[in-house]
Design a protein around this motif. Structure first.
Motif, PDB file in Angstrom:
ATOM      1  N   SER A 145       0.843  -1.212   0.000  1.00 47.30           N
ATOM      2  CA  SER A 145       0.000   0.000   0.000  1.00 47.30           C
ATOM      3  C   SER A 145       0.876   1.259   0.000  1.00 47.30           C
ATOM      4  N   TYR A 146       2.145   1.141   0.380  1.00 46.21           N
ATOM      5  CA  TYR A 146       3.024   2.319   0.381  1.00 46.21           C
ATOM      6  C   TYR A 146       3.381   2.757  -1.043  1.00 46.21           C
TER       7      TYR A 146
ATOM      8  N   ILE B  31       1.208   3.718  -2.945  1.00 47.73           N
ATOM      9  CA  ILE B  31       0.338   4.880  -3.184  1.00 47.73           C
ATOM     10  C   ILE B  31       1.180   6.150  -3.035  1.00 47.73           C
ATOM     11  N   GLY B  32       1.846   6.294  -1.900  1.00 47.17           N
ATOM     12  CA  GLY B  32       2.647   7.496  -1.683  1.00 47.17           C
ATOM     13  C   GLY B  32       3.911   7.519  -2.522  1.00 47.17           C
TER      14      GLY B  32
ATOM     15  N   HIS C 174      -5.800   6.431   3.548  1.00 52.82           N
ATOM     16  CA  HIS C 174      -4.681   6.646   2.623  1.00 52.82           C
ATOM     17  C   HIS C 174      -5.167   7.532   1.461  1.00 52.82           C
TER      18      HIS C 174
ATOM     19  N   ALA D 205      -4.126  11.367   0.204  1.00 52.07           N
ATOM     20  CA  ALA D 205      -3.694  11.673  -1.171  1.00 52.07           C
ATOM     21  C   ALA D 205      -4.551  12.806  -1.736  1.00 52.07           C
TER      22      ALA D 205
ATOM     23  N   ASN E 238       1.951   6.876   4.185  1.00 51.40           N
ATOM     24  CA  ASN E 238       1.702   7.433   2.851  1.00 51.40           C
ATOM     25  C   ASN E 238       1.665   8.954   2.878  1.00 51.40           C
TER      26      ASN E 238
END
Ligand code: EPZ
Length: 407
Positions: free
Chosen positions: A95-96, A98-99, A126, A130, A164
């Motif tokens: 999921s990291y 995403i960032g 998250h 964003a 993130n």
């Protein structure tokens, strides 16, 4: 299929050198994608989740080489690639991307995210972080022509969403303030790595101020793994032994050390080492909470101890469904009653059993029960445990355990 064969009932004694923190190393590895340079990382644990993370980094064109104690990550020439769901579905830390991918390429296609399946694991926080920095969403695709600093406020604590937010804010144009973010040691460790790569991050009370900047390669030693340390220390009272974990792990483990002291264990801790010896003399009752509360990732490991001594109770407030492993533990004789996010563990006689590792920490708890029970046990799929524990067979054997991993 692999299994760990355990002949239990032996007292475990000796010293353990802790691995680097899994939950710090993973976001740091993804953070290297934000940097245009070569990062030198020390104490990156050799565990299953890290191997998957490295394969994901390589899929973007990163070069990742282990050289003795160092992991050298060169992210100078990267190219956006659609994340491979066969890899992302193996670890929650994917999921990291995403960032990291939004920060580097302004684009990410969200692929299935893996990890232990003990509860719903949403990513709404998250996505909100964003959006606060200018990211637009089209189905599973997130894009930003450029990330722009802004205000991110979390109403509840999320380690992953805070990670993130830090990743994106570190390279966004202008200033970001993050309120209500997670304060787990592994989140602060990520911030330290980002600072080593040139990020401008300052903590002030419950706020984090970040001013975006281009990042170069970082140079960082990952903090010791408090969850691995706590797991080994718990084995001392469980097996009538004495175990020392070297290094300053006590600094991260206040709630855990206090719980064992309340349970009557002999605990000595300073900045050089932490030692547990002696049995429990009282029931232990625990409520898991975000840091600095008692860590949910050291919750399943308490059950064999509660069962062997005076029983106890667990109130789980982080992952309300994190009790799926109790079914596997019951095969070792652990008696329990579960009420949704609360479980009572009854004093019980431990016995050898054959089980599949239910999940990472639940698997560790089964292994602990096997080590304490007299007789033979088999735990299938030790890979699930080795997602988070480095050189498991070697470390346990050095403490006097009779364990063998076979195919
Ligand atoms: C991290 O998971 C850890 N994983 C977990 O460790 C750990 O249990 C957890 O933090 C809590 O400490 C890694 O670091 C790779 P969260 P994460 O976001 O980031 C809710 C282990 O054993 N939530 O802090 O996924 C969520 O449902 C693993 O090493 C939302 O509602 O956890 C949960 O109830 C297992 N929306 C709570 O927040 C979101 O968008 C905490 O989750 C995100 C989370």
């Amino acid at each position: 299929m692999k299994k760990i064969i355990v002949n239990g009932g032996l007292s475990l004694r000796g010293k353990v050198v802790p691995q680097g923190s899994k939950n710090a190393a993973l976001p740091i590895l993804f953070a290297t994608l934000l940097t245009d340079g070569v990062s030198v990382l020390r104490r990156v644990p050799e565990i299953g989740d890290v191997e998957v993370a490295i394969r994901i980094l390589k899929s973007f064109g990163a070069s990742v080489i282990r050289d003795g104690e160092c992991l050298i990550v060169d992210t100078r020439s990267l190219k956006y690639t659609k994340p491979d769901s066969a890899l992302t579905s193996k670890i929650r830390a994917s999921s990291y991307l995403i960032g990291a991918s939004l920060g580097r390429f302004g684009l990410v296609e969200i692929a299935p995210i893996g990890g232990c399946d003990f509860d719903k694991r949403p990513i709404d926080m998250h996505l909100a972080a964003a959006a606060a920095l200018g990211v637009e969403r089209f189905g599973d695709t997130l894009t930003a022509k450029k990330l722009v600093g802004g205000e991110i406020t979390f109403d509840k604590v999320s380690v992953g969403a805070t990670i993130n937010a830090l990743l994106m804010a570190s390279v966004a144009e202008g200033k970001t303030v993050i309120k209500g973010g997670a304060r787990e040691p592994h989140v602060l460790s990520l911030a330290e790595f980002l600072i080593s790569a040139g990020a401008d991050i300052a903590y002030d009370g419950d706020k984090v101020f970040v001013t975006g900047r281009p990042l170069r390669g970082g140079n960082y030693t990952v903090i010791p793994d408090m969850i691995e340390a706590g797991t080994y220390l718990s084995l001392a009272p469980l097996t009538d032994g004495e175990i020392t974990v070297e290094g300053n792990v006590a600094v991260y483990l206040d709630a855990f050390l206090n719980l064992f002291k309340a349970g009557g264990a002999s605990v000595t801790a300073d900045s050089a080492q932490t030692t547990f010896r002696g049995n429990l003399t009282a029931e232990i009752n625990v409520k898991t909470e975000p840091y600095p509360g008692y860590p949910t990732d050291l919750q399943p490991q308490l059950c064999p101890l509660m069962a062997r001594f005076f029983g106890g109770s667990i109130e789980e407030t982080v992952w309300r469904g994190r009790f799926g492993y109790l079914e596997a533990l019951s095969r070792f004789g652990v008696g329990y009653t579960r009420y949704e996010s609360f479980a009572k563990i009854h004093p019980s006689e431990l016995k050898g059993a054959s089980v599949h590792s239910p999940d990472l920490r639940g698997g560790a708890a089964c292994l602990m029960a096997a080590l304490a029970a007299k007789g033979k046990s088999e735990i299938y799929m030790p890979e699930v445990i080795m997602r988070g524990y480095e050189r498991l067979e070697e470390k346990l054997s050095s403490l006097g355990a009779d364990v063998k991993i076979v195919d």
